[in-house]
Design a protein around this motif. Structure first.
Motif, PDB file in Angstrom:
ATOM      1  N   ASP A 205      19.717   9.528  26.461  1.00 32.79           N
ATOM      2  CA  ASP A 205      20.083   9.216  27.835  1.00 32.79           C
ATOM      3  C   ASP A 205      21.556   8.811  27.864  1.00 32.79           C
ATOM      4  OD1 ASP A 205      18.967   9.010  30.533  1.00 32.79           O
ATOM      5  OD2 ASP A 205      19.359   6.867  30.399  1.00 32.79           O
ATOM      6  N   ALA A 206      21.997   8.209  28.957  1.00 32.90           N
ATOM      7  CA  ALA A 206      23.376   7.751  29.095  1.00 32.90           C
ATOM      8  C   ALA A 206      23.391   6.532  30.003  1.00 32.90           C
ATOM      9  CB  ALA A 206      24.254   8.850  29.677  1.00 32.90           C
ATOM     10  N   PHE A 207      24.481   5.762  29.934  1.00 34.46           N
ATOM     11  CA  PHE A 207      24.574   4.582  30.779  1.00 34.46           C
ATOM     12  C   PHE A 207      26.027   4.295  31.161  1.00 34.46           C
ATOM     13  CE2 PHE A 207      24.443   3.056  26.325  1.00 34.46           C
ATOM     14  CZ  PHE A 207      25.660   2.404  26.241  1.00 34.46           C
ATOM     15  N   LYS A 208      26.165   3.549  32.265  1.00 30.93           N
ATOM     16  CA  LYS A 208      27.450   2.955  32.613  1.00 30.93           C
ATOM     17  C   LYS A 208      27.505   1.579  31.961  1.00 30.93           C
ATOM     18  CE  LYS A 208      28.277   4.990  37.203  1.00 30.93           C
ATOM     19  NZ  LYS A 208      28.399   4.657  38.657  1.00 30.93           N
ATOM     20  N   ALA A 209      28.583   1.311  31.261  1.00 34.60           N
ATOM     21  CA  ALA A 209      28.742   0.015  30.612  1.00 34.60           C
ATOM     22  C   ALA A 209      29.539  -0.917  31.516  1.00 34.60           C
ATOM     23  CB  ALA A 209      29.445   0.176  29.274  1.00 34.60           C
ATOM     24  N   PRO A 210      29.302  -2.214  31.409  1.00 32.06           N
ATOM     25  CA  PRO A 210      30.094  -3.164  32.208  1.00 32.06           C
ATOM     26  C   PRO A 210      31.552  -3.168  31.771  1.00 32.06           C
ATOM     27  CG  PRO A 210      28.757  -4.326  30.591  1.00 32.06           C
ATOM     28  CD  PRO A 210      28.309  -2.900  30.570  1.00 32.06           C
ATOM     29  N   ASP A 211      32.422  -3.656  32.635  1.00 32.80           N
ATOM     30  CA  ASP A 211      33.868  -3.613  32.376  1.00 32.80           C
ATOM     31  C   ASP A 211      34.255  -4.332  31.084  1.00 32.80           C
ATOM     32  OD1 ASP A 211      34.232  -2.191  34.701  1.00 32.80           O
ATOM     33  OD2 ASP A 211      34.771  -3.944  35.911  1.00 32.80           O
ATOM     34  N   LYS A 212      33.549  -5.401  30.742  1.00 35.24           N
ATOM     35  CA  LYS A 212      33.906  -6.178  29.558  1.00 35.24           C
ATOM     36  C   LYS A 212      33.392  -5.564  28.254  1.00 35.24           C
ATOM     37  CE  LYS A 212      34.306 -10.632  31.933  1.00 35.24           C
ATOM     38  NZ  LYS A 212      33.837 -12.046  31.990  1.00 35.24           N
TER      39      LYS A 212
END
Length: 305
Positions: A205-212
């Motif tokens: 799958d894939a994900f958006k990571a948080p800015d930090k």
């Protein structure tokens, strides 16, 4: 057109992602019985060995005696102490844990039924406990593969700021040449023999990571995911999600603790498809450095990097 897309996206992955919870479920996808770690350098002795607990309390598709046995072998080759986690997450059950590994957890209702609806594998109390545990110095390796696994860990992933697709993603080779493998102390390595120049994922799958967070495995521009209502049920109406610039592997420091999140599970183990004998995982072509990459991730989580 749909058939061609499906073949490209799922070839080599479909047969390795069947419904089940353990290596004794009678499925043809099993842990590689011949696997031997390449690692010959033992980092930890008995006195300093970090305790790694592999969660098995949440109907996990990957377990220490099942499909993640090679994962366990790799960590033991480096001197880690491996234990099976068979209890719900509480402050008491986590008090002696250095690194907690959660690989493809599922809710009880979805353990053998992937038609949906999909439910969280964890109670909200467990999610809150894990978040606090990490902030106080715990280390978490969270792995969720293709649909339905991301939905099972969704509340936990969101608690740390990660947003999964819950679909199917094509196999990707990340390396320094295509600039998809990002520089970090995990990939740079303390010595040449531990430096990582290439990592291969095998779908997932894939994900958006948080800015930090720091994305280690960044999907290329133009990449996309198929997002069906049920795993592998693809047709002309199947939703497509653009995921260029999204991630399949990222790390985050939170308070005194650390989190590593990956959207593909087979990359850290070795499995065999019994009818053909085909092997897949850290032994796959272009995945020759996956084993060292796993060790580098674990070193970072356990504070030895």
């Amino acid at each position: 057109m749909v058939v061609a897309i499906l073949k490209r996206l799922l070839f080599g992955v479909l047969i390795f992602n069947l419904v089940g919870c353990d290596s004794n479920d009678g499925l043809p996808q099993q842990a590689d019985p011949d696997f031997i770690p390449k690692n010959t350098t033992v980092t930890f002795n008995d006195e300093q060995s970090p305790v790694v607990v592999l969660d098995q309390a949440h109907y996990n598709f990957h377990t220490a005696t099942g499909r993640y046995k090679p994962f366990v072998q790799v960590l033991k080759s480096d001197g880690y102490t491996l234990k099976q986690g068979k209890k719900a997450f509480t402050s008491d059950s986590l008090k002696d844990v250095d690194v907690l590994v959660i690989a493809n957890a599922l809710h009880k209702d979805n353990s053998r039924n992937w038609d949906g609806p999909f439910h969280s594998a964890f109670t909200q109390k467990e999610v809150d406990t894990l978040q606090l545990w990490v902030k106080q110095g715990g280390a978490l390796l969270l792995i969720a593969d293709h649909i339905p696994f991301p939905k099972a860990i969704e509340p936990l992933a969101q608690a740390f700021g990660f947003e999964f697709v819950n679909g199917h993603v094509q196999e990707v080779t990340y390396n320094t040449d295509n600039q998809l493998l990002k520089s970090h102390e995990i990939t740079d390595g303390p010595v040449a023999s531990k430096q990582i120049s290439q990592v291969r994922t095998l779908g997932g799958d894939a994900f958006k990571a948080p800015d930090k967070a720091v994305s280690l495995l960044q999907l290329p521009q133009g990449a996309w995911a198929l997002v069906p209502d049920k795993p592998f049920v693809i047709n002309q109406d199947t939703k497509k999600q653009a995921i260029g610039g999204w991630s399949q592997g990222a790390v985050l420091e939170l308070g005194k603790g650390r989190v590593a999140v990956f959207a593909e599970a087979a990359m850290f183990t070795s499995q065999v498809y019994l009818p053909t004998g085909k092997k897949m995982g850290v032994v796959s072509p272009e995945a020759e450095q996956n084993e060292q990459f796993l060790l580098n991730v674990m070193h970072w989580l356990s504070g030895t990097r």
